[in-house]
Design a protein around this motif. Sequence first.
Motif, short mmCIF file in Angstrom:
data_model
loop_
_atom_site.label_atom_id
_atom_site.label_comp_id
_atom_site.label_asym_id
_atom_site.label_seq_id
_atom_site.Cartn_x
_atom_site.Cartn_y
_atom_site.Cartn_z
N HIS A 276 19.86 -57.23 -8.32
CA HIS A 276 21.18 -56.93 -7.79
C HIS A 276 22.27 -57.79 -8.45
O HIS A 276 23.38 -57.89 -7.92
CB HIS A 276 21.20 -57.11 -6.28
CG HIS A 276 20.58 -55.97 -5.53
ND1 HIS A 276 21.24 -54.79 -5.28
CD2 HIS A 276 19.34 -55.81 -5.00
CE1 HIS A 276 20.46 -53.97 -4.62
NE2 HIS A 276 19.29 -54.56 -4.43
N SER A 277 21.94 -58.38 -9.60
CA SER A 277 22.97 -59.13 -10.33
C SER A 277 24.01 -58.16 -10.87
O SER A 277 23.73 -56.97 -11.07
CB SER A 277 22.35 -59.92 -11.48
OG SER A 277 21.92 -59.04 -12.51
N ALA A 278 25.21 -58.67 -11.10
CA ALA A 278 26.29 -57.81 -11.62
C ALA A 278 25.90 -57.20 -12.96
O ALA A 278 26.16 -56.02 -13.21
CB ALA A 278 27.56 -58.64 -11.77
N ALA A 279 25.22 -57.98 -13.82
CA ALA A 279 24.85 -57.48 -15.14
C ALA A 279 23.82 -56.36 -15.04
O ALA A 279 23.91 -55.34 -15.73
CB ALA A 279 24.31 -58.62 -15.99
N ASP A 280 22.81 -56.53 -14.17
CA ASP A 280 21.77 -55.50 -14.06
C ASP A 280 22.30 -54.24 -13.40
O ASP A 280 21.91 -53.12 -13.76
CB ASP A 280 20.58 -56.05 -13.26
CG ASP A 280 19.74 -57.02 -14.09
OD1 ASP A 280 19.86 -57.00 -15.33
OD2 ASP A 280 18.98 -57.80 -13.50
N LEU A 281 23.20 -54.38 -12.42
CA LEU A 281 23.80 -53.20 -11.80
C LEU A 281 24.66 -52.44 -12.80
O LEU A 281 24.65 -51.21 -12.85
CB LEU A 281 24.64 -53.62 -10.58
CG LEU A 281 23.86 -54.00 -9.33
CD1 LEU A 281 24.79 -54.66 -8.31
CD2 LEU A 281 23.20 -52.78 -8.70
N ALA A 282 25.39 -53.19 -13.63
CA ALA A 282 26.22 -52.55 -14.66
C ALA A 282 25.35 -51.82 -15.68
O ALA A 282 25.68 -50.71 -16.12
CB ALA A 282 27.10 -53.58 -15.35
N ALA A 283 24.21 -52.44 -16.06
CA ALA A 283 23.31 -51.79 -17.02
C ALA A 283 22.75 -50.50 -16.45
O ALA A 283 22.64 -49.48 -17.14
CB ALA A 283 22.17 -52.75 -17.38
N ALA A 284 22.41 -50.50 -15.14
CA ALA A 284 21.91 -49.29 -14.49
C ALA A 284 22.99 -48.22 -14.44
O ALA A 284 22.71 -47.03 -14.61
CB ALA A 284 21.40 -49.62 -13.09
N ALA A 285 24.23 -48.64 -14.20
CA ALA A 285 25.35 -47.69 -14.16
C ALA A 285 25.52 -47.00 -15.51
O ALA A 285 25.72 -45.78 -15.59
CB ALA A 285 26.64 -48.41 -13.75
N HIS A 286 25.43 -47.77 -16.59
CA HIS A 286 25.54 -47.19 -17.93
C HIS A 286 24.38 -46.23 -18.20
O HIS A 286 24.58 -45.13 -18.75
CB HIS A 286 25.57 -48.30 -18.98
CG HIS A 286 26.90 -48.93 -19.17
ND1 HIS A 286 27.84 -48.45 -20.05
CD2 HIS A 286 27.47 -50.01 -18.57
CE1 HIS A 286 28.93 -49.20 -20.01
NE2 HIS A 286 28.73 -50.17 -19.12
N ASP A 287 23.17 -46.63 -17.81
CA ASP A 287 21.99 -45.81 -18.04
C ASP A 287 22.11 -44.46 -17.35
O ASP A 287 21.94 -43.39 -17.97
CB ASP A 287 20.75 -46.56 -17.54
CG ASP A 287 19.48 -45.73 -17.63
OD1 ASP A 287 19.40 -44.84 -18.50
OD2 ASP A 287 18.56 -45.97 -16.82
N VAL A 288 22.42 -44.49 -16.07
CA VAL A 288 22.44 -43.24 -15.31
C VAL A 288 23.62 -42.36 -15.73
O VAL A 288 23.51 -41.14 -15.81
CB VAL A 288 22.45 -43.53 -13.79
CG1 VAL A 288 23.80 -44.05 -13.32
CG2 VAL A 288 22.05 -42.31 -12.99
N ALA A 289 24.75 -42.98 -16.05
CA ALA A 289 25.91 -42.20 -16.49
C ALA A 289 25.65 -41.53 -17.84
O ALA A 289 26.05 -40.38 -18.05
CB ALA A 289 27.15 -43.10 -16.57
N ASP A 290 24.99 -42.25 -18.74
CA ASP A 290 24.67 -41.66 -20.05
C ASP A 290 23.84 -40.38 -19.88
O ASP A 290 24.08 -39.37 -20.56
CB ASP A 290 23.91 -42.66 -20.90
CG ASP A 290 24.79 -43.76 -21.46
OD1 ASP A 290 26.03 -43.62 -21.40
OD2 ASP A 290 24.24 -44.78 -21.94
N ARG A 291 22.87 -40.42 -18.97
CA ARG A 291 22.00 -39.25 -18.79
C ARG A 291 22.73 -38.10 -18.12
O ARG A 291 22.53 -36.93 -18.45
CB ARG A 291 20.76 -39.66 -18.00
CG ARG A 291 19.77 -40.47 -18.84
CD ARG A 291 18.50 -40.79 -18.10
NE ARG A 291 18.65 -41.95 -17.23
CZ ARG A 291 18.23 -42.00 -15.97
NH1 ARG A 291 17.66 -40.96 -15.41
NH2 ARG A 291 18.39 -43.10 -15.26
N VAL A 292 23.60 -38.43 -17.16
CA VAL A 292 24.38 -37.38 -16.50
C VAL A 292 25.33 -36.72 -17.50
O VAL A 292 25.44 -35.48 -17.56
CB VAL A 292 25.17 -37.97 -15.31
CG1 VAL A 292 26.27 -37.00 -14.85
CG2 VAL A 292 24.23 -38.26 -14.14
#
Length: 311
Positions: A276-292
Amino acid sequence: MAQTKQISERIAKAANAEIELVPITTQGDTSRASLSSIGGTGVFAAALREALLAGECDLVVHSLKDLPTAEHPGLRLGAVPKRVDARDVLCARDGLTLAELPEGARVGTGSPRRIAQLRAARPDIEAVDLRGNVDTRLGRVYGDPSTGSGQAADLDAVILAAAGLGRLGRLDAATEHFSLGDWPTAPGQGALAIEVRRERGDRDLERALETIDHRSSRATALAERLVLAGLEAGCAAPVGATALVEDELLFLTASVYSADGTRRLTSSHAATPDSHSAADLAAAAHDVADRVVEELLGNGAATLVPPEEQP
């Protein structure tokens, strides 16, 4: 001003300092033309950013949905406070819901996304372009004399953001809340963005920003806004997105509409943040947005979304 006052009180308490409010008028405040005709993206942000860069203020408070997705070279996002209700609401005469409005009813909104959604749900209803503050818009339905505009009630309903009504204590005007599943809202809706100059400022202010920053809200808003960026669409484009963090997953769903509401493309994906670190949440946001974005573009979204015009 209402939302800025609420943030200033939190900053003052966290920094143990006095905060001065600096009112700034933007093009979005003064123009009554449609958002699409005056550029949409940045019309509420440009003047605020100029004042911040000029040193006239130390931070500015935006509605995050109004902020351009492209990074500004001299500014950074200092904090995203905990997000409130991201839904749209209907404010209709006689307590009516959207399904109960009569054929030919006139519904006001200045958002191309809401117009497309309205036409998709009720093609028999007339969408009327609408600008102005909350009192002015509600006055078009209820003939509220407090607006001082002399505007008679000429609409059957208006569509507004629940967050804005809530911050003004006007949620009692809502006659229906639209579900995010059926009626996704603008990327970042319900969230505020506190923007500061890129160079680090006063230490007390920086600590105050860290105190009010909400990691999950920042990550979900980031995921939604990355959809806009990936589609190269502006904040006035007919795009709705909803992200949430639940059960250790970051979920993102985005929909793109044709202007007349006859077509809708939707994509949903999830990502698992490493922590739940800011960096890991941001990385997940980029990952899921790229696929969408990849799925939406693959299905023809580019033909439905007008390109973004940066200010």
